[in-house]
Write a protein that holds these residues in place. Structure first.
Motif, PDB file in Angstrom:
ATOM      1  N   PHE A  97      39.703  -6.384 -10.344  1.00 12.53           N
ATOM      2  CA  PHE A  97      39.454  -7.804 -10.557  1.00 12.53           C
ATOM      3  C   PHE A  97      39.454  -8.126 -12.035  1.00 12.53           C
ATOM      4  N   SER A  98      39.989  -9.287 -12.392  1.00 10.59           N
ATOM      5  CA  SER A  98      40.058  -9.727 -13.783  1.00 10.59           C
ATOM      6  C   SER A  98      39.388 -11.085 -13.910  1.00 10.59           C
ATOM      7  N   PRO A  99      38.363 -11.234 -14.795  1.00 11.16           N
ATOM      8  CA  PRO A  99      37.644 -12.507 -14.890  1.00 11.16           C
ATOM      9  C   PRO A  99      38.345 -13.505 -15.795  1.00 11.16           C
ATOM     10  N   ASN A 100      38.198 -14.797 -15.471  1.00  9.11           N
ATOM     11  CA  ASN A 100      38.547 -15.873 -16.392  1.00  9.11           C
ATOM     12  C   ASN A 100      37.634 -17.050 -16.093  1.00  9.11           C
ATOM     13  N   ASP A 101      37.921 -18.214 -16.655  1.00  7.46           N
ATOM     14  CA  ASP A 101      36.993 -19.335 -16.548  1.00  7.46           C
ATOM     15  C   ASP A 101      37.019 -20.042 -15.200  1.00  7.46           C
ATOM     16  N   THR A 102      38.048 -19.857 -14.408  1.00  6.18           N
ATOM     17  CA  THR A 102      38.183 -20.678 -13.213  1.00  6.18           C
ATOM     18  C   THR A 102      38.390 -19.908 -11.927  1.00  6.18           C
ATOM     19  N   GLU A 103      38.850 -18.667 -11.984  1.00  8.44           N
ATOM     20  CA  GLU A 103      39.153 -17.968 -10.750  1.00  8.44           C
ATOM     21  C   GLU A 103      39.129 -16.465 -10.974  1.00  8.44           C
ATOM     22  N   LEU A 104      39.193 -15.730  -9.878  1.00  8.18           N
ATOM     23  CA  LEU A 104      39.312 -14.282  -9.928  1.00  8.18           C
ATOM     24  C   LEU A 104      40.738 -13.903  -9.560  1.00  8.18           C
ATOM     25  N   GLY A 105      41.333 -13.017 -10.358  1.00  3.65           N
ATOM     26  CA  GLY A 105      42.661 -12.528 -10.042  1.00  3.65           C
ATOM     27  C   GLY A 105      42.659 -11.016 -10.032  1.00  3.65           C
ATOM     28  N   THR A 106      43.758 -10.409  -9.645  1.00 10.97           N
ATOM     29  CA  THR A 106      43.867  -8.958  -9.682  1.00 10.97           C
ATOM     30  C   THR A 106      44.949  -8.559 -10.665  1.00 10.97           C
ATOM     31  N   VAL A 107      44.676  -7.494 -11.423  1.00 12.42           N
ATOM     32  CA  VAL A 107      45.643  -6.966 -12.372  1.00 12.42           C
ATOM     33  C   VAL A 107      45.708  -5.462 -12.196  1.00 12.42           C
ATOM     34  N   SER A 108      46.780  -4.854 -12.682  1.00 12.54           N
ATOM     35  CA  SER A 108      46.936  -3.414 -12.556  1.00 12.54           C
ATOM     36  C   SER A 108      46.006  -2.688 -13.510  1.00 12.54           C
ATOM     37  N   TYR A 151      28.683 -21.434 -14.941  1.00 10.08           N
ATOM     38  CA  TYR A 151      29.773 -20.816 -14.191  1.00 10.08           C
ATOM     39  C   TYR A 151      29.482 -19.322 -14.098  1.00 10.08           C
ATOM     40  N   ALA A 152      29.577 -18.757 -12.910  1.00  7.49           N
ATOM     41  CA  ALA A 152      29.207 -17.360 -12.691  1.00  7.49           C
ATOM     42  C   ALA A 152      30.330 -16.602 -12.007  1.00  7.49           C
ATOM     43  N   GLN A 153      30.470 -15.336 -12.383  1.00  7.30           N
ATOM     44  CA  GLN A 153      31.390 -14.428 -11.701  1.00  7.30           C
ATOM     45  C   GLN A 153      30.746 -13.057 -11.580  1.00  7.30           C
ATOM     46  N   SER A 194      29.051  -6.157   1.098  1.00  2.00           N
ATOM     47  CA  SER A 194      29.902  -6.930   2.011  1.00  2.00           C
ATOM     48  C   SER A 194      30.970  -7.743   1.292  1.00  2.00           C
ATOM     49  N   ARG A 195      30.863  -7.862  -0.052  1.00  2.00           N
ATOM     50  CA  ARG A 195      31.857  -8.603  -0.821  1.00  2.00           C
ATOM     51  C   ARG A 195      32.211  -7.827  -2.078  1.00  2.00           C
ATOM     52  N   ASN A 196      33.468  -7.908  -2.455  1.00  2.00           N
ATOM     53  CA  ASN A 196      33.909  -7.333  -3.722  1.00  2.00           C
ATOM     54  C   ASN A 196      33.669  -8.285  -4.887  1.00  2.00           C
ATOM     55  N   ALA A 197      33.746  -9.596  -4.636  1.00  2.00           N
ATOM     56  CA  ALA A 197      33.659 -10.546  -5.743  1.00  2.00           C
ATOM     57  C   ALA A 197      33.188 -11.903  -5.257  1.00  2.00           C
ATOM     58  N   ILE A 198      32.442 -12.593  -6.102  1.00  2.00           N
ATOM     59  CA  ILE A 198      32.092 -13.988  -5.875  1.00  2.00           C
ATOM     60  C   ILE A 198      32.203 -14.723  -7.198  1.00  2.00           C
ATOM     61  N   ALA A 199      32.466 -16.021  -7.130  1.00  2.00           N
ATOM     62  CA  ALA A 199      32.573 -16.835  -8.337  1.00  2.00           C
ATOM     63  C   ALA A 199      32.306 -18.282  -7.971  1.00  2.00           C
ATOM     64  N   GLY A 200      31.795 -19.041  -8.925  1.00  2.00           N
ATOM     65  CA  GLY A 200      31.519 -20.450  -8.692  1.00  2.00           C
ATOM     66  C   GLY A 200      30.499 -20.963  -9.683  1.00  2.00           C
ATOM     67  N   GLY A 254      42.589   0.447 -13.969  1.00  2.00           N
ATOM     68  CA  GLY A 254      41.426   1.068 -13.358  1.00  2.00           C
ATOM     69  C   GLY A 254      40.387   0.051 -12.940  1.00  2.00           C
ATOM     70  N   SER A 255      39.278   0.555 -12.443  1.00  4.93           N
ATOM     71  CA  SER A 255      38.203  -0.293 -11.952  1.00  4.93           C
ATOM     72  C   SER A 255      37.619  -1.155 -13.066  1.00  4.93           C
ATOM     73  N   ASN A 256      37.248  -2.403 -12.742  1.00  2.55           N
ATOM     74  CA  ASN A 256      36.662  -3.323 -13.714  1.00  2.55           C
ATOM     75  C   ASN A 256      35.516  -4.064 -13.042  1.00  2.55           C
ATOM     76  N   ASP A 257      34.289  -3.545 -13.161  1.00  2.00           N
ATOM     77  CA  ASP A 257      33.113  -4.149 -12.553  1.00  2.00           C
ATOM     78  C   ASP A 257      32.394  -4.992 -13.599  1.00  2.00           C
ATOM     79  N   TYR A 258      31.969  -6.201 -13.229  1.00  2.92           N
ATOM     80  CA  TYR A 258      31.332  -7.066 -14.214  1.00  2.92           C
ATOM     81  C   TYR A 258      30.474  -8.122 -13.532  1.00  2.92           C
ATOM     82  N   LEU A 259      29.624  -8.744 -14.342  1.00  8.93           N
ATOM     83  CA  LEU A 259      28.776  -9.858 -13.927  1.00  8.93           C
ATOM     84  C   LEU A 259      28.522 -10.699 -15.165  1.00  8.93           C
ATOM     85  N   PHE A 260      28.811 -12.010 -15.109  1.00  6.40           N
ATOM     86  CA  PHE A 260      28.543 -12.829 -16.285  1.00  6.40           C
ATOM     87  C   PHE A 260      28.302 -14.280 -15.903  1.00  6.40           C
ATOM     88  N   LEU A 261      27.641 -14.997 -16.829  1.00  5.69           N
ATOM     89  CA  LEU A 261      27.463 -16.442 -16.754  1.00  5.69           C
ATOM     90  C   LEU A 261      28.140 -17.071 -17.962  1.00  5.69           C
TER      91      LEU A 261
END
Length: 207
Positions: free
Chosen positions: A25-36, A89-91, A117-123, A38-45
């Motif tokens: 998963f790759s974070p940005n300001d509006t959505e979650l996308g996937t990129v090639s 805004y949280a991811q 139960s979830r890999n990612a949430i954002a909103g 290794g693993s990328n785990d994160y949490l931010f506001l």
């Protein structure tokens, strides 16, 4: 303290099992996308640009020969706490699944169990981001300084003002106000703990 749910209402964008090999998963300001890669785990506001905008009306406590005590008369405490909320805004993302998310701050403490139960949430989430007492303290300190300099009652002018505006952000936080602290865990690892300070425009006004 009352409780607030940090990630209440956030949209589940990607459900467990939708990652493919070699993607994360790759974070940005509006959505979650996937990129090639290794693993990328994160949490931010992320705080919105506008932040909170609050006006406190204050006055000397009645019955004093010379005003040494100051009180807030508007807004009330509950209304002020509500005005001190920011729509953050949280991811959050965990390639192995999110286990738990936690927030602690001026509005209380909340723990949300995802249990993988979830890999990612954002909103977006509306969170009280400043202590009522700390905001009161800014205006009371300013009011006492004005009275010490100008006497009471005083006429505005020559450094004697009936109102003042203060601006705060992540680089200049409200003095002695708790941050919004977020932390969490993936199924197989811990997410970093971060302290977050929002933007606040505070106007202090004599009645």
């Amino acid at each position: 303290m009352f409780k607030t749910v940090l990630f209440a209402g956030l949209t589940t964008l990607i459900a467990t099992g939708q990652l493919v090999a070699g993607q994360h998963f790759s974070p940005n300001d509006t959505e979650l996308g996937t990129v090639s890669g290794g693993s990328n785990d994160y949490l931010f506001l992320k705080s919105p640009r506008e932040g909170a905008d609050v006006t406190l009306t204050i006055r000397p406590v009645a019955g004093q020969a010379f005003p040494s005590e100051i009180e807030r008369i508007n807004p009330g405490t509950s209304a002020l706490a509500d005005e001190l909320k920011i729509n953050w805004y949280a991811q959050a993302s965990c390639s192995a699944g999110i286990q738990q998310l936690r927030s602690a701050g001026p509005g209380g403490t909340s723990v949300q169990n995802i249990n993988g139960s979830r890999n990612a949430i954002a909103g977006r989430s509306n969170i009280q981001s400043f202590d009522v007492e700390a905001v009161d303290r800014v205006c009371i300190r300013w009011a006492k300084a004005m009275i010490a300099q100008c006497g009471w009652p005083f006429e505005p002018g020559a450094g004697c003002d009936f109102e003042e505006t203060f601006s705060y952000d992540a680089t200049t936080p409200v003095p002695r106000s708790s941050p919004v602290r977020i932390s969490g865990s993936c199924v197989n690892s811990q997410l970093p703990t971060t302290d977050n300070y929002g933007r606040l425009t505070l106007r202090c006004v004599f009645e």
